[in-house]
Enzyme design. Structure first.
Site, PDB file in Angstrom:
ATOM      1  CG  ASP A  67      -0.283  -0.441   2.503  1.00 37.44           C
ATOM      2  OD1 ASP A  67       0.952  -0.417   2.582  1.00 37.44           O
ATOM      3  OD2 ASP A  67      -1.008  -0.808   3.445  1.00 37.44           O
ATOM      4  CG  ASP A 136      -9.093  -1.037  11.523  1.00 35.95           C
ATOM      5  OD1 ASP A 136      -8.118  -1.737  11.156  1.00 35.95           O
ATOM      6  OD2 ASP A 136      -9.444   0.001  10.929  1.00 35.95           O
ATOM      7  CG  HIS A 138      -5.892  -2.032   8.611  1.00 38.94           C
ATOM      8  ND1 HIS A 138      -6.072  -0.883   9.343  1.00 38.94           N
ATOM      9  CD2 HIS A 138      -4.554  -2.155   8.456  1.00 38.94           C
ATOM     10  CE1 HIS A 138      -4.896  -0.343   9.619  1.00 38.94           C
ATOM     11  NE2 HIS A 138      -3.956  -1.095   9.089  1.00 38.94           N
ATOM     12  CD  GLU A 143      -8.741   1.103   7.624  1.00 35.89           C
ATOM     13  OE1 GLU A 143      -8.828   0.155   8.421  1.00 35.89           O
ATOM     14  OE2 GLU A 143      -8.145   2.158   7.900  1.00 35.89           O
TER      15      GLU A 143
HETATM   16  C1  GLP Z   1      -0.520   0.167   8.762  1.00 34.17           C
HETATM   17  C2  GLP Z   1      -0.239  -0.562   7.429  1.00 34.17           C
HETATM   18  C3  GLP Z   1      -0.432  -2.036   7.576  1.00 34.17           C
HETATM   19  C4  GLP Z   1       0.135  -2.460   8.915  1.00 34.17           C
HETATM   20  C5  GLP Z   1      -0.742  -1.938  10.017  1.00 34.17           C
HETATM   21  C6  GLP Z   1      -0.204  -2.152  11.412  1.00 34.17           C
HETATM   22  O1  GLP Z   1      -1.370   1.214   8.674  1.00 34.17           O
HETATM   23  N1  GLP Z   1      -0.974  -0.110   6.307  1.00 34.17           N
HETATM   24  O2  GLP Z   1       0.170  -2.726   6.497  1.00 34.17           O
HETATM   25  O3  GLP Z   1       0.167  -3.851   9.018  1.00 34.17           O
HETATM   26  O4  GLP Z   1      -1.111  -0.599   9.779  1.00 34.17           O
HETATM   27  O5  GLP Z   1       0.822  -1.271  11.698  1.00 34.17           O
HETATM   28  P1  GLP Z   1       1.810  -1.457  12.922  1.00 34.17           P
HETATM   29  O6  GLP Z   1       2.693  -2.588  12.541  1.00 34.17           O
HETATM   30  O7  GLP Z   1       2.560  -0.157  12.995  1.00 34.17           O
HETATM   31  O8  GLP Z   1       0.977  -1.741  14.114  1.00 34.17           O
END
Ligand code: GLP
Length: 243
Positions: A67, A136, A138, A143
């Site tokens: 992404d 959440d 995702h 989302e």
């Molecule tokens: C982000 C990314 C995801 C990631 C998630 C968790 O926003 N788009 O690919 O897995 O949120 O992030 P973190 O590892 O900082 O908790």
């Protein structure tokens, strides 16, 4: 879905880095699906160390990222292109031209998604896809929704995600409100999926992902249907369930 319990977050990251090293040694032109967020950072540090120690060669590897924030150029410190360059690509012997991240500066969402889909079709399914997990539920930036999106999509980030990600920005208002993300269908077509989850704050959502109903309201729950998906989690992340 297989769950691997580790003693620590660092051990989880070592397990994943080792699996990637072994894949690339067995298949030098492997295709890797990569993730951003805080979770995979130590994985990339370990891969860079392995590369510098001569334990793995990335010269023929191709990578596709999940992404990118809409509106952020690759030179912006919070863009995912910048993240990947600084945490991994500039530290290993990969051909930069073989690393792909959606183009956040393309204002026409349809065009941006179509271009990334064409690229993903051309490259084919990743041999290993790394995933983190949003609070959440995702995966990528898919989302909670009323349906599972098949291919690359432009999504509105939820308030939970904006709150979670504001720590990387100067202030909350600087967090982009939209992102381009690889679709759930594309993720599900990857050959092997490794999900790294750490910490008590992810325990409740991880329980829903592993044991709850498969629903687009918890996007990660679809992984229950993947034939080769491993959750690599520390005890804190698994503390809401008995494994
Ligand atoms: C982000 C990314 C995801 C990631 C998630 C968790 O926003 N788009 O690919 O897995 O949120 O992030 P973190 O590892 O900082 O908790």
């Amino acid at each position: 879905m297989k769950v691997i319990v580790t003693n620590s977050y660092d051990e989880s990251c070592a397990v994943v880095a080792g699996m990637i090293r072994d894949l690339v040694n067995a298949k030098p032109n492997a295709k890797l699906g990569l993730a951003t967020g805080g979770t995979p950072v130590p994985i990339y540090q370990k891969l860079a160390q392995m590369n510098q120690a001569g334990e793995v060669d990335f010269s023929q590897v191709h990578t596709v990222n999940l992404d990118e924030y809409c509106g952020l150029p690759g030179t912006h410190e919070q863009s995912y292109r910048y993240f990947m360059n600084t945490h991994l690509f500039h530290k290993i012997n990969i051909n930069h031209a073989n690393t792909y991240v959606p183009n956040g500066t393309e204002p026409d969402a349809e065009k941006a998604c179509q271009a990334y889909n064409e690229l993903l079709h051309k490259i084919g399914p990743a041999d290993i896809q790394i995933l983190g997990l949003g609070h959440d539920g995702h995966i990528g930036f898919n989302e909670p929704s009323d349906h599972f999106e098949n291919e690359t999509d432009c999504v509105d980030l939820t308030e939970t995600t904006i709150q979670a990600n504001k720590r990387f920005f100067d202030s909350e208002k600087d967090v982009p409100k939209q992102a381009y993300t690889m679709g759930i269908g594309t993720i599900m077509r990857c050959r092997k999926i490794l999900v790294v989850v750490s910490g008590k704050d992810k325990a409740e959502i991880l329980k829903q992902v592993i044991q709850g109903p498969v629903t687009p309201e918890v996007p990660g729950s679809i992984l229950q249907f993947h034939p080769d998906c491993m959750i690599i989690a520390d005890e804190a992340a698994l503390s809401e369930m008995a494994v």
